[in-house]
Scaffold this motif. Sequence first.
Motif, mmCIF file in Angstrom:
data_model
loop_
_atom_site.group_PDB
_atom_site.id
_atom_site.type_symbol
_atom_site.label_atom_id
_atom_site.label_comp_id
_atom_site.label_asym_id
_atom_site.label_seq_id
_atom_site.Cartn_x
_atom_site.Cartn_y
_atom_site.Cartn_z
ATOM 1 N N ASP A 52 -6.901 2.651 3.526
ATOM 2 C CA ASP A 52 -5.744 1.818 3.214
ATOM 3 C C ASP A 52 -5.848 0.458 3.895
ATOM 4 O O ASP A 52 -5.541 -0.583 3.301
ATOM 5 C CB ASP A 52 -4.457 2.518 3.654
ATOM 6 N N ARG A 94 0.820 -1.212 0.000
ATOM 7 C CA ARG A 94 0.000 0.000 0.000
ATOM 8 C C ARG A 94 0.850 1.257 0.000
ATOM 9 O O ARG A 94 0.392 2.341 -0.415
ATOM 10 C CB ARG A 94 -0.933 0.006 1.216
ATOM 11 N N ARG A 112 1.152 3.624 -2.990
ATOM 12 C CA ARG A 112 0.158 4.674 -3.170
ATOM 13 C C ARG A 112 0.386 5.852 -2.232
ATOM 14 O O ARG A 112 0.110 6.996 -2.565
ATOM 15 C CB ARG A 112 -1.240 4.105 -2.921
ATOM 16 N N LEU A 113 0.901 5.561 -1.032
ATOM 17 C CA LEU A 113 0.984 6.585 0.013
ATOM 18 C C LEU A 113 2.310 7.316 0.061
ATOM 19 O O LEU A 113 2.375 8.483 0.426
ATOM 20 C CB LEU A 113 0.737 5.948 1.385
ATOM 21 N N ARG A 133 3.914 8.288 5.111
ATOM 22 C CA ARG A 133 2.517 8.459 5.485
ATOM 23 C C ARG A 133 1.983 7.196 6.130
ATOM 24 O O ARG A 133 2.346 6.085 5.740
ATOM 25 C CB ARG A 133 1.673 8.808 4.254
ATOM 26 N N LEU A 187 -0.948 4.459 7.223
ATOM 27 C CA LEU A 187 -2.133 3.894 6.612
ATOM 28 C C LEU A 187 -3.384 4.383 7.333
ATOM 29 O O LEU A 187 -3.453 4.336 8.565
ATOM 30 C CB LEU A 187 -2.088 2.361 6.668
#
Length: 273
Positions: A121, A107, A110-111, A115, A117
């Motif tokens: 997320d 994930r 994407r972040l 950052r 979750l």
Amino acid sequence: MTPTTGEGAIGLRGASIGYGDVPIVREVDLAVAPGEAVAVLGSNGSGKTTLARGLLGLATVLAGEVTVLGAPVGRLRERGRVGYVPQRHTVSGAAPATVREVVSVGRLARLGLFRRLGAADRRAVADAVAAVGMGDRMEDPVASLSGGQQRRVLVARALAAEPELLIMDEPTAGVDAASQEALAGVLARVSAAGTTLLVVTHEAGPLAGVLHRAVVVESGLITYDGPLAGAQAEPGGGHHHHEDAGQPPGRPGYRLDQPTVTPPSARPRTAGA
């Protein structure tokens, strides 16, 4: 075929890809449209893995043009739009990790690294784990899983970013028949959701119900580009293919909440370079 560089999911025009200054794949033309499910076939040392690594920026584009999701390779701003399942068969690491922790790493594409979750997320991670049939093993250490289960965790890690393009290198190698069947089911659902699939393999048989187009690479050249059923007669094309069964729809991006739909008829491809 004549690709349209800059459009579609993947575009190569006169592309040579290799390591250092040594080309392994030479003067290749290839176009993959959004939503297609494509097998890249070839014998060991044919150049099929180098072709995939070139799309990921892991091998050098020495000549020609290569685009991924409309951007020159290596310049795609949102890295999470492309998912990758490497050739290694298992999850390894010095520190013990749970299935949830390993899949959560996917994930981050994407972040970004810094950052945390959020709720959305965490849902994406849970959905990805559920998609590979491991929802009841979220808190299990990956070291306690079988090789086939660990392979499915790697797929879930790639799916957690909800990629538009998923590239997989030998996903069925070294795993048992039950795990191959489970993976085929996962990829069928992902493909039906509109995600473009590019699967590098020496034998497409276990995924023949999902992959409908084949590209055969031999000695760094594309020797065949067309329906999977026709690839079996080519050198390195394998021997256990099924008849062409249609194309997935063109909606981009893997999402579990998207309905499964009946794919439209296949669009046969003509021979490549």
